[in-house]
Design a protein around this motif. Structure first.
Motif: not given
Ligand SMILES: Nc1nc2c(ncn2[C@@H]2O[C@H](COP(=O)(O)OP(=O)(O)OP(=O)(O)O)[C@@H](O)[C@H]2O)c(=O)[nH]1
Ligand SMILES: [Zn+2]
Ligand SMILES: [Zn+2]
Length: 245
Positions: A68-70, A141-143, A96-98
């Protein structure tokens, strides 16, 4: 386990005992899981807020690590200069992701759910206020990485995109049908790994359509930039649809 979504109690559980030779399962307990009414009220508020500002909100869901983040980092690189993009990140813990998305040049708000296994409409509503996205933008919105509970919770989003990756196997739409039934689009990620795995892309697409007969499946590699034109086209078309609705 999540204390609010019902995944820790017996509702919705079907018991399928191993049948004796020549017989069929004796009984099946089938109870529907309830979606919280309070969540639906808050989701409706989010929907109105988004419509008034002309913002396309996309709920991105997958199992942990499907990409998702990639995909978001790639999408920011490719489209960030032409489409204003903001991200609400959901993880149980860490920033980490934000941090990855801010490093890629976009505004991002992190929600940490603690023991919770999904985002809900209340948390997303607060994050939207904090993110303060411009009119005409896209908010992803990354769940929380989870193929179960996020499918049950309306966030007020316009579209739901499910990412599956080929390392998970072709059978996931059959095992987690609610997630695939909820999807407006399925991205099949990590196809750069096809030479190293026994994986049946057509079999996966067939399984996705058993769960959701009208869903499109787009094979992509977020790290190698493969197949992403179809994703970009879908995104532009859906932004136009929402802005002109
Ligand atoms: N080979 C390959 N690896 C990928 C691809 N996309 C993502 N990855 C890798 O998969 C791992 C997980 O990627 P993430 O983007 O962090 O996955 P995620 O879904 O955001 O993970 P969570 O937020 O923890 O659920 C990383 O090591 C990525 O580099 C791809 O297309 N091909
Ligand atoms: Zn749960
Ligand atoms: Zn992530």
């Amino acid at each position: 386990m999540c204390g609010t979504c019902g995944c820790s109690d017996a509702d919705g559980v079907r018991l399928n005992p191993e049948p004796a030779a020549g017989s069929v399962p004796v009984r099946t307990i089938a109870l529907e899981r309830q979606v919280l009414a309070k969540n639906d009220v808050l989701a409706a508020k989010n929907r109105i807020w988004l419509r008034e500002k002309g913002i396309l909100a996309i709920n991105l869901m997958s199992s942990p690590g499907a990409g998702k983040t990639t995909l978001l980092e790639n999408t920011l690189r490719e489209l960030g200069s032409t489409i204003p993009i903001g991200v609400i990140e959901g993880d149980q813990e860490t920033l980490l992701d934000s941090n990855r998305l801010r490093a890629a040049g976009c505004r991002a708000v992190q929600i940490n759910t603690g023991a919770g296994c999904h985002l809900d409409a209340g948390a997303v509503g607060e994050a939207l206020t904090s993110l303060d996205p411009p009119d005409g933008s896209v908010v992803f919105v990354e769940n929380v990485g989870n193929l179960v509970c996020p499918a049950l919770f309306d966030l007020g989003e316009h579209r739901r995109v499910v990412i599956a990756s080929i390392t998970e196997g072709e059978d996931k739409p059959l095992k987690y049908p609610h997630m695939f039934q909820a999807a407006h689009l399925v991205l099949l990620n990590k196809i750069d790994l096809l030479p190293y795995l026994d994986y049946d892309v057509a079999g996966f697409s067939g399984n996705a359509r058993i769960a959701n007969p009208s869903v499109d499946v787009v094979p992509v590699s977020a790290t190698r930039d493969t197949g992403l034109e179809g994703w970009h086209e879908w995104l532009r078309a859906n932004l136009t649809q929402v802005l002109t609705a």
